[in-house]
Enzyme design. Structure first.
Site, PDB file in Angstrom:
ATOM      1  N   GLU A   1       1.941   4.063   3.008  1.00 11.27           N
ATOM      2  CA  GLU A   1       1.315   5.223   2.369  1.00 11.27           C
ATOM      3  C   GLU A   1       1.289   4.930   0.878  1.00 11.27           C
ATOM      4  O   GLU A   1       2.249   5.196   0.158  1.00 11.27           O
ATOM      5  CB  GLU A   1       2.100   6.503   2.685  1.00 11.27           C
ATOM      6  CG  GLU A   1       1.297   7.763   2.447  1.00 11.27           C
ATOM      7  CD  GLU A   1       1.247   8.152   0.972  1.00 11.27           C
ATOM      8  OE1 GLU A   1       0.368   7.626   0.249  1.00 11.27           O
ATOM      9  OE2 GLU A   1       2.064   8.978   0.571  1.00 11.27           O
TER      10      GLU A   1
ATOM     11  N   GLU B   1      -3.458   4.100  -6.750  1.00 11.40           N
ATOM     12  CA  GLU B   1      -2.157   3.435  -6.760  1.00 11.40           C
ATOM     13  C   GLU B   1      -2.266   1.970  -6.353  1.00 11.40           C
ATOM     14  O   GLU B   1      -1.246   1.319  -6.102  1.00 11.40           O
ATOM     15  CB  GLU B   1      -1.186   4.162  -5.831  1.00 11.40           C
ATOM     16  CG  GLU B   1      -0.774   5.542  -6.342  1.00 11.40           C
ATOM     17  CD  GLU B   1       0.268   6.206  -5.453  1.00 11.40           C
ATOM     18  OE1 GLU B   1       0.686   5.584  -4.454  1.00 11.40           O
ATOM     19  OE2 GLU B   1       0.663   7.342  -5.751  1.00 11.40           O
TER      20      GLU B   1
END
Length: 695
Positions: A144, A153
């Site tokens: 994740e 990210e």
């Protein structure tokens, strides 16, 4: 161990020495590591667990051992899910050292230490093969590494590296793919977060933004927001939600680091295309049957099961609450106006970390490969979206204009003290003889001067960026100031009362003012209300047991670091977080700014906050109100009167302060809490103490 550290006090504007834990930065990084709200996302946890189980079952059905790689394991939750689901081999990696140590302890406490190998590295630093981090490549990847923008990210690089170096060719990936959606909307309200509007000061005059601001494409950065809390009356859909990208996380060829798409839609309504709303969903399991969607309520795939109470009441979801993934707003370079049923092209682009969008007529020849927008006016890189909206807020501007009209004459010598404020231009246009400006932020100074030049007010306005103590009578042309005004707003302020720097600046410059100088605002009031937030409190609440796994060790580590690094209030845009009032608003303190702060004595008080309904107290919201005159008050708190059993409507263009309880407290109407307040004018020290129990 503690040490003295020098820092700027935002209230006094002076450097001060404070006693701080020598590992303050380390503990703050842990306390703000943002894992907790993710672990409170029940829907996410359950669907990931389902995806992990199905992937392991599919690998076993192929007659193979299930070899799992968990990238960015955090607390070790997904690895423990894999272990509990029968995985034969599990490798987890975590680059954030404190969390890697935490995960190791959690895995051991939950009796999975023999099944999970933890590597304290970034996955992109890992190697597979005999003698390396992983003896064998994995055939299941669970990770994740997503954010509100999906790829912010570094998800693309993480997946591509894993497929190339750490995974088998026939591997399964959890989640297997993500789909990105956008919706075009027309909204004068949303536009105020991006485009500075003219401010009408009289029937014949207005403060106009420079052309560079009007033509600027703005910053490419996303405006992340809880769209569910945006009232549906504040925007008009121009399109249905449409898919613009699909990210195949299971692709062995890799996800493109740069990609573009063109989608042609038919407009639903007439209007200007002011904003592009974006969200995504993920296909959590290998077959793509389990979908986790971040869509707002009106576009959610479970919309028929969502219980929506229209208006200002709480919106109840069967889907889980989340703060780690929200929705985002992007702004077209040049908004176009469309008619009903007109064909429009949505151009979408992304690089490895970010997204940007453009909207053009279907006959437009703009290439699909868009250049990343760059702010050329300086505003979008100088101030936040919230601050842009605040400058555009007609409610606030009407107060400023009314107050200035009441206090200015053609002989007025006005001093404006605020950062990035258009008050100096208002004062000049409304007839002040001369306006001096104290501007502490260089980037804001550049924007302000561009406004002054464009509105041809150079002869009336003089801007200072020098320290207060360096200002002389000669700088002021030996004028005496008879009107001082501020919003007040300062870039260095974090919590609402830190704009009290205005009071210190006024007091510092008293020698240059007439004895009966008008100080606007002349009073600041700090107010509070007890709250039952629907979900916001969870960001500071302990996790405890998550899907059957004990995460108390994580809670303890976060708690200890929070005690060493956090103050007991934090800033939040409360309009995005529904909550019911349990008390009436009460005044905690009133500070008289018409007097010098240096003549003010320390203030210590205890204020009762009596409950008028039963409920669960999980937060106390605080805000400030500025008194400019009997009828002119500016508040960064509730927009409407606070009413029991009705969600508080908070100012859209301000952030409030809030104290969050780690566990809700059951309360009754005959009970109360005491709030202790202390303010030392000499040092600028201001703090609150909130009780752990009710009386």
């Amino acid at each position: 161990m503690s040490t003295f550290t020098s820092r700027l006090c935002p209230i006094t504007g002076k450097m001060q020495w404070i006693l701080q834990d020598e590992e303050y930065d380390y503990h703050q990084e842990i306390a703000r590591s943002a894992y907790a709200d993710m672990l409170h996302d029940t829907e996410r946890n359950k669907k990931y667990y389902t995806g992990v189980k199905k992937a392991i079952e599919m690998i076993h059905a192929r007659g193979e051992k299930a070899k799992v790689l968990d990238i960015g394991t955090g607390t070790g939750l997904l690895s423990m899910m894999a272990a509990a689901s029968g995985a034969d081999q599990i490798t987890a990696c975590e680059a954030f050292e404190p969390m890697a140590k935490c995960a190791e302890e959690i895995i051991k406490k939950n009796n999975y230490a023999d099944q999970i190998k933890l590597i304290p590295k970034r996955s992109t630093e890992m190697k597979s093969g005999p003698g390396n981090d992983m003896e064998d490549r994995a055939n299941i990847l669970v990770t994740e590494v997503l954010d509100t923008e999906l790829i912010g990210e570094g998800a693309i690089g993480t997946y591509n590296h894993a497929h190339k170096h750490l995974l088998e060719k026939k591997c399964l990936v959890i989640p297997r793919a993500a789909n990105m959606y956008v919706q075009l909307v027309s909204s004068d309200f949303i536009k105020k977060w991006n485009v500075l509007q003219p401010i009408k000061t009289s029937e014949s005059r207005a403060i106009s933004p420079p052309l560079a601001c009007c033509k600027c494409s703005g910053a490419a950065s996303l405006h992340d927001i809880q769209l569910d809390q945006l009232d549906s009356t504040l925007f008009t859909p121009i399109s249905q939600p449409v898919q613009v990208f699909r990210f195949d996380f299971a692709s062995k060829e890799g996800i493109p680091e740069d990609d573009n798409s063109t989608v042609i839609i038919k407009s639903l309504n007439k209007g200007s295309v002011d904003a592009v709303l974006m969200w995504w969903d993920i296909e959590v399991d290998p077959q793509g049957e389990v979908i986790l969607s971040c869509a707002p309520r009106w576009a959610h795939p479970d919309g028929d099961r969502l219980q929506v109470i229209i208006g200002i009441s709480i919106i109840k979801f069967l889907a889980g609450w989340r703060d780690h993934w929200m929705q985002a707003i992007y702004y077209p370079t040049v908004p176009i106006t469309v008619d009903v049923n007109q064909s429009v092209k949505i151009l979408s682009s992304h690089d490895e970390y970010s997204l940007w969008f453009e909207v053009v007529d279907s006959h437009d020849t703009t290439p699909a490969e868009l250049e990343r927008p760059i702010c050329e006016c300086g505003i979008h890189t100088s101030i936040s979206r919230t601050r842009i909206g605040q400058i555009n807020d007609t409610r606030r501007n009407d107060v400023f204009i009314s107050v200035l009209k009441q206090n200015l004459t053609t002989n007025s010598i006005c001093l404006c003290i605020s950062d990035g404020s258009l008050l100096p231009l208002m004062a000049a246009q409304l007839g002040a003889k001369k306006v001096f400006v104290i501007e502490s932020n260089p980037m804001c100074e550049r924007v302000l001067k561009s406004y002054i030049n464009y509105n041809r007010l150079n002869d009336k306005i003089t801007v200072f960026t020098k320290p207060l103590e360096d200002i002389t009578a000669e700088d002021l042309f030996k004028y005496k100031i008879n009107v001082v005004i501020g919003e007040p707003f300062f870039m260095s302020s974090n919590l609402p009362w830190e704009n009290m720097y205005f009071w210190y600046a006024v007091s510092e410059l008293r020698q240059f003012m007439v004895p009966d100088v008008a100080i606007l605002p002349y009073q600041m009031t700090i107010k509070a209300v007890g709250m039952q937030f629907k979900d916001l409190w969870k960001i500071r609440a302990p996790v405890g047991n998550c899907e059957g796994f004990d995460l108390d060790i994580f809670d303890n580590i976060i708690q200890k670091s929070s005690e060493k690094s956090d103050i007991n209030v934090e800033r939040q845009p409360l309009w995005e977080y529904p909550g019911l009032p349990l008390t009436d608003p009460v005044s905690i303190a009133q500070l008289d700014w018409s007097k010098s702060v240096f003549d003010t004595k320390p203030v210590s008080s205890t204020t009762k906050l009596p409950f008028n309904v039963s409920g669960e107290l999980n937060g106390i919201a605080l805000w400030v109100e500025y008194q400019f005159s009997d009828n002119n008050v500016i508040s960064n708190g509730p927009l409407l009167p606070v009413v029991s059993e009705t969600n508080v409507r908070w100012d859209y263009y301000s952030q409030q302060a809030v104290h969050l309880y780690k566990q809700p407290i059951s309360i009754q109407p005959d009970q109360h809490v005491d709030i202790n307040f202390h303010f030392n004018p000499k040092t600028g020290e201001l703090d609150f103490k909130f009780p752990a129990t009710v009386s």
